[in-house]
Design a protein around this motif. Structure first.
Motif, mmCIF file in Angstrom:
data_model
loop_
_atom_site.group_PDB
_atom_site.id
_atom_site.type_symbol
_atom_site.label_atom_id
_atom_site.label_comp_id
_atom_site.label_asym_id
_atom_site.label_seq_id
_atom_site.Cartn_x
_atom_site.Cartn_y
_atom_site.Cartn_z
ATOM 1 N N THR A 5 11.606 -16.610 47.570
ATOM 2 C CA THR A 5 12.126 -15.251 47.412
ATOM 3 C C THR A 5 12.741 -14.757 48.716
ATOM 4 O O THR A 5 13.832 -14.177 48.715
ATOM 5 N N LEU A 6 12.063 -14.991 49.817
ATOM 6 C CA LEU A 6 12.575 -14.561 51.110
ATOM 7 C C LEU A 6 13.875 -15.290 51.459
ATOM 8 O O LEU A 6 14.843 -14.673 51.899
ATOM 9 N N LYS A 7 13.908 -16.591 51.223
ATOM 10 C CA LYS A 7 15.126 -17.357 51.487
ATOM 11 C C LYS A 7 16.277 -16.880 50.603
ATOM 12 O O LYS A 7 17.405 -16.717 51.075
ATOM 13 N N ALA A 8 16.001 -16.641 49.340
ATOM 14 C CA ALA A 8 17.045 -16.148 48.423
ATOM 15 C C ALA A 8 17.553 -14.789 48.881
ATOM 16 O O ALA A 8 18.755 -14.515 48.822
ATOM 17 N N PHE A 9 16.658 -13.941 49.371
ATOM 18 C CA PHE A 9 17.063 -12.617 49.850
ATOM 19 C C PHE A 9 17.927 -12.730 51.106
ATOM 20 O O PHE A 9 18.930 -12.027 51.248
ATOM 21 N N VAL A 10 17.562 -13.624 52.016
ATOM 22 C CA VAL A 10 18.356 -13.828 53.234
ATOM 23 C C VAL A 10 19.765 -14.310 52.871
ATOM 24 O O VAL A 10 20.756 -13.842 53.445
ATOM 25 N N ILE A 11 19.849 -15.216 51.910
ATOM 26 C CA ILE A 11 21.168 -15.690 51.458
ATOM 27 C C ILE A 11 21.956 -14.530 50.859
ATOM 28 O O ILE A 11 23.144 -14.363 51.132
ATOM 29 N N TRP A 12 21.288 -13.706 50.052
ATOM 30 C CA TRP A 12 21.963 -12.547 49.467
ATOM 31 C C TRP A 12 22.465 -11.602 50.559
ATOM 32 O O TRP A 12 23.572 -11.054 50.440
ATOM 33 N N LEU A 13 21.693 -11.417 51.623
ATOM 34 C CA LEU A 13 22.145 -10.564 52.725
ATOM 35 C C LEU A 13 23.437 -11.118 53.345
ATOM 36 O O LEU A 13 24.339 -10.352 53.688
ATOM 37 N N GLY A 14 23.516 -12.433 53.461
ATOM 38 C CA GLY A 14 24.747 -13.057 53.946
ATOM 39 C C GLY A 14 25.910 -12.782 53.015
ATOM 40 O O GLY A 14 27.030 -12.477 53.461
ATOM 41 N N ILE A 15 25.651 -12.876 51.720
ATOM 42 C CA ILE A 15 26.678 -12.576 50.724
ATOM 43 C C ILE A 15 27.084 -11.100 50.818
ATOM 44 O O ILE A 15 28.272 -10.770 50.724
ATOM 45 N N LEU A 16 26.114 -10.225 51.038
ATOM 46 C CA LEU A 16 26.397 -8.796 51.182
ATOM 47 C C LEU A 16 27.331 -8.542 52.364
ATOM 48 O O LEU A 16 28.299 -7.785 52.246
ATOM 49 N N ILE A 17 27.067 -9.196 53.474
ATOM 50 C CA ILE A 17 27.931 -9.048 54.647
ATOM 51 C C ILE A 17 29.352 -9.512 54.320
ATOM 52 O O ILE A 17 30.330 -8.844 54.658
ATOM 53 N N LEU A 18 29.460 -10.651 53.643
ATOM 54 C CA LEU A 18 30.785 -11.145 53.243
ATOM 55 C C LEU A 18 31.470 -10.173 52.277
ATOM 56 O O LEU A 18 32.685 -9.970 52.351
ATOM 57 N N ALA A 19 30.699 -9.572 51.384
ATOM 58 C CA ALA A 19 31.270 -8.613 50.431
ATOM 59 C C ALA A 19 31.797 -7.374 51.150
ATOM 60 O O ALA A 19 32.867 -6.857 50.810
ATOM 61 N N ILE A 20 31.067 -6.917 52.151
ATOM 62 C CA ILE A 20 31.521 -5.757 52.917
ATOM 63 C C ILE A 20 32.798 -6.102 53.681
ATOM 64 O O ILE A 20 33.762 -5.333 53.675
ATOM 65 N N LEU A 21 32.815 -7.258 54.321
ATOM 66 C CA LEU A 21 34.027 -7.707 55.022
ATOM 67 C C LEU A 21 35.196 -7.854 54.052
ATOM 68 O O LEU A 21 36.337 -7.485 54.373
ATOM 69 N N ASN A 22 34.920 -8.379 52.884
ATOM 70 C CA ASN A 22 35.951 -8.522 51.850
ATOM 71 C C ASN A 22 36.529 -7.151 51.481
ATOM 72 O O ASN A 22 37.745 -7.000 51.337
ATOM 73 N N GLY A 23 35.664 -6.156 51.341
ATOM 74 C CA GLY A 23 36.124 -4.806 51.021
ATOM 75 C C GLY A 23 36.988 -4.211 52.126
ATOM 76 O O GLY A 23 38.000 -3.558 51.856
ATOM 77 N N VAL A 24 36.602 -4.460 53.370
ATOM 78 C CA VAL A 24 37.389 -3.977 54.505
ATOM 79 C C VAL A 24 38.766 -4.640 54.499
ATOM 80 O O VAL A 24 39.795 -3.964 54.662
ATOM 81 N N ILE A 25 38.796 -5.946 54.290
ATOM 82 C CA ILE A 25 40.074 -6.679 54.248
ATOM 83 C C ILE A 25 40.925 -6.198 53.078
ATOM 84 O O ILE A 25 42.135 -6.005 53.213
ATOM 85 N N ARG A 26 40.274 -5.965 51.924
ATOM 86 C CA ARG A 26 41.017 -5.477 50.751
ATOM 87 C C ARG A 26 41.689 -4.150 51.048
ATOM 88 O O ARG A 26 42.876 -3.969 50.787
#
Length: 130
Positions: A5-26
């Motif tokens: 669960t902790l590992k999956a959450f850490v991966i999701w946090l990485g995805i969240l960061i990428l999603a925020i960057l994606n929104g900024v680029i968009r």
């Protein structure tokens, strides 16, 4: 189970960061350069691709698990993404109507497809890896 669960959450946090960057680029580049519809579509495709790549490359860190585990991770990611999206949107003063508008494919927005990708990414990545 807590370790997974902790590992999956850490991966999701990485995805969240990428999603925020994606929104900024968009907002800063894609929409001004290619328009709203094309910008949203390209942004959704880019984010979906990032989600799949991150999941594919981080899956070994989670380890070989059952199909059920991968499905639960995807559903968990979907739930915390929705929780984050609605909480953040409400905190910014957006109405429920404005928040649900992101799920209507309006103006090229393919966010519902991105949500499907985040839900199936762990299972799909595990399938591809095996």
């Amino acid at each position: 189970m807590l370790n997974i669960t902790l590992k999956a959450f850490v991966i999701w946090l990485g995805i969240l960061i990428l999603a925020i960057l994606n929104g900024v680029i968009r907002e800063a580049i894609l929409i001004p350069e290619i328009g709203k519809n094309a910008g949203f579509i390209l942004s959704g495709i880019l984010l979906s691709t990032c989600i799949l790549l991150v999941t594919y490359f981080t899956l070994p860190w989670i380890g070989k698990r059952s199909v059920t585990t991968y499905i639960f991770i995807g559903i968990g990611w979907l739930c915390i993404t929705l929780l984050f999206e609605f909480s953040f949107g409400l905190a910014q003063g957006n109405s429920w109507l404005q928040l649900f508008e992101a799920y209507t494919f309006k103006d090229g927005n393919i966010w519902p497809i991105v949500m499907i990708v985040i839900a199936v990414a762990p299972y799909l990545s595990a399938k591809i890896r095996s």
